[in-house]
Write a protein that holds these residues in place. Structure first.
Motif, mmCIF file in Angstrom:
data_model
loop_
_atom_site.group_PDB
_atom_site.id
_atom_site.type_symbol
_atom_site.label_atom_id
_atom_site.label_comp_id
_atom_site.label_asym_id
_atom_site.label_seq_id
_atom_site.Cartn_x
_atom_site.Cartn_y
_atom_site.Cartn_z
ATOM 1 N N UNK A 139 34.661 27.508 43.223
ATOM 2 C CA UNK A 139 35.432 26.289 42.957
ATOM 3 C C UNK A 139 36.720 26.658 42.212
ATOM 4 N N UNK A 140 37.733 25.817 42.356
ATOM 5 C CA UNK A 140 38.986 26.049 41.643
ATOM 6 C C UNK A 140 38.741 26.169 40.144
ATOM 7 N N UNK A 141 39.305 27.223 39.565
ATOM 8 C CA UNK A 141 39.208 27.413 38.124
ATOM 9 C C UNK A 141 38.020 28.250 37.683
ATOM 10 N N UNK A 142 37.104 28.561 38.604
ATOM 11 C CA UNK A 142 35.966 29.392 38.232
ATOM 12 C C UNK A 142 36.394 30.853 38.156
ATOM 13 N N UNK A 143 35.690 31.615 37.323
ATOM 14 C CA UNK A 143 35.979 33.034 37.171
ATOM 15 C C UNK A 143 35.191 33.813 38.214
ATOM 16 N N UNK A 144 35.890 34.666 38.938
ATOM 17 C CA UNK A 144 35.257 35.401 40.030
ATOM 18 C C UNK A 144 35.667 36.867 39.998
ATOM 19 N N UNK A 145 34.809 37.696 40.571
ATOM 20 C CA UNK A 145 35.162 39.093 40.834
ATOM 21 C C UNK A 145 35.828 39.116 42.208
ATOM 22 N N UNK A 146 37.007 39.678 42.263
ATOM 23 C CA UNK A 146 37.780 39.727 43.503
ATOM 24 C C UNK A 146 38.043 41.189 43.842
ATOM 25 N N UNK A 150 40.723 48.917 46.655
ATOM 26 C CA UNK A 150 39.593 49.653 46.086
ATOM 27 C C UNK A 150 39.396 49.308 44.613
ATOM 28 N N UNK A 151 39.746 48.090 44.247
ATOM 29 C CA UNK A 151 39.699 47.690 42.847
ATOM 30 C C UNK A 151 38.976 46.355 42.727
ATOM 31 N N UNK A 152 38.164 46.216 41.676
ATOM 32 C CA UNK A 152 37.556 44.931 41.367
ATOM 33 C C UNK A 152 38.339 44.319 40.216
ATOM 34 N N UNK A 153 38.832 43.108 40.407
ATOM 35 C CA UNK A 153 39.510 42.406 39.315
ATOM 36 C C UNK A 153 38.763 41.114 39.024
ATOM 37 N N UNK A 185 42.999 42.908 52.754
ATOM 38 C CA UNK A 185 42.130 43.655 51.852
ATOM 39 C C UNK A 185 41.933 42.926 50.528
ATOM 40 N N UNK A 186 41.651 41.635 50.615
ATOM 41 C CA UNK A 186 41.309 40.855 49.430
ATOM 42 C C UNK A 186 40.128 39.961 49.782
ATOM 43 N N UNK A 187 39.124 39.973 48.937
ATOM 44 C CA UNK A 187 37.944 39.140 49.157
ATOM 45 C C UNK A 187 37.322 38.757 47.817
ATOM 46 N N UNK A 188 36.901 37.515 47.689
ATOM 47 C CA UNK A 188 36.053 37.135 46.562
ATOM 48 C C UNK A 188 34.673 37.729 46.832
#
Length: 199
Positions: A139-146, A150-153, A185-188
């Motif tokens: 959901x908008x505003x939730x904290x996620x690992x993205x 080759x990096x997790x942010x 190369x971007x994925x939640x």
């Protein structure tokens, strides 16, 4: 029972040889043999396939201490996840962490370690352990690992006009905007469920 013993028991219950199970999982027969001897442990993606194949919950494959009333399961902590050509690949876990079974509802869970100071406003500091639920939408505003290349942010995620806005919790870091259609190369990869602070 150990993880290997559980795999072996299910394989025999379904009357599969090690070679046949290996073929269904896309691994070498030696991998199945190593799992059953407890010389190695299967990665999470193989555990998920076996859970579906043998019609058991994925938590079935984690060791539970029968004498511990808290009933803990061991979940993987990933130090590296890669995201290329739209595919997310979880590398071999750096460790498995004991996790209270009550934390686990529906879905698949894992841990990652926070890196840097971009989320200090949310009290997330470098080195903190993050308990994540694997999912590709939040959901908008939730904290996620993205996963970026080759990096997790770890960021607050907002969606607007089909694009991701990744917002830090530190004024020194501006928002980052990505379009999943062009930025392949971007994925939640997961939603933050709990922050584990170690002293």
């Amino acid at each position: 029972m150990t993880v290997g013993e559980k795999i072996k028991a299910l394989r025999k219950e379904y009357k599969l040889t090690q070679d046949e199970l290996a073929k269904k999982l896309g691994v070498a027969p030696t991998a199945v043999s190593a799992w059953e001897r407890n010389a190695n442990k299967p990665l999470m993606d193989k555990i998920m396939v076996m859970a579906e194949l043998f019609n058991v919950p994925f938590t079935h494959f984690f060791e539970v201490d029968e004498y511990d009333d808290t009933h803990e399961v061991k979940l993987p902590l990933y130090g590296h996840v890669s995201c290329g050509e739209g595919l997310v690949v979880f590398e071999t876990p750096t460790e498995y962490r004991a996790t209270p079974e009550e934390w686990i509802k529906s879905g698949e869970y894992f841990y990652v370690r926070a890196s840097g100071d971009s989320m200090i406003g949310a009290r997330i500091y470098d080195g903190d352990i993050l308990f994540m639920r694997k999912q590709d939408e939040v959901e908008n505003g939730e904290i996620a690992a993205v996963c970026l290349e080759d990096e997790i942010v770890l960021k607050r995620v907002f969606r607007t006009n089909g694009s991701f806005i990744l917002q830090s919790e530190n004024p020194h870091y501006p928002p980052r905007i990505y379009n999943p259609k062009t930025d392949k190369n971007i994925r939640i990869i997961g939603k933050l469920e709990k922050l584990i602070v170690e002293f």
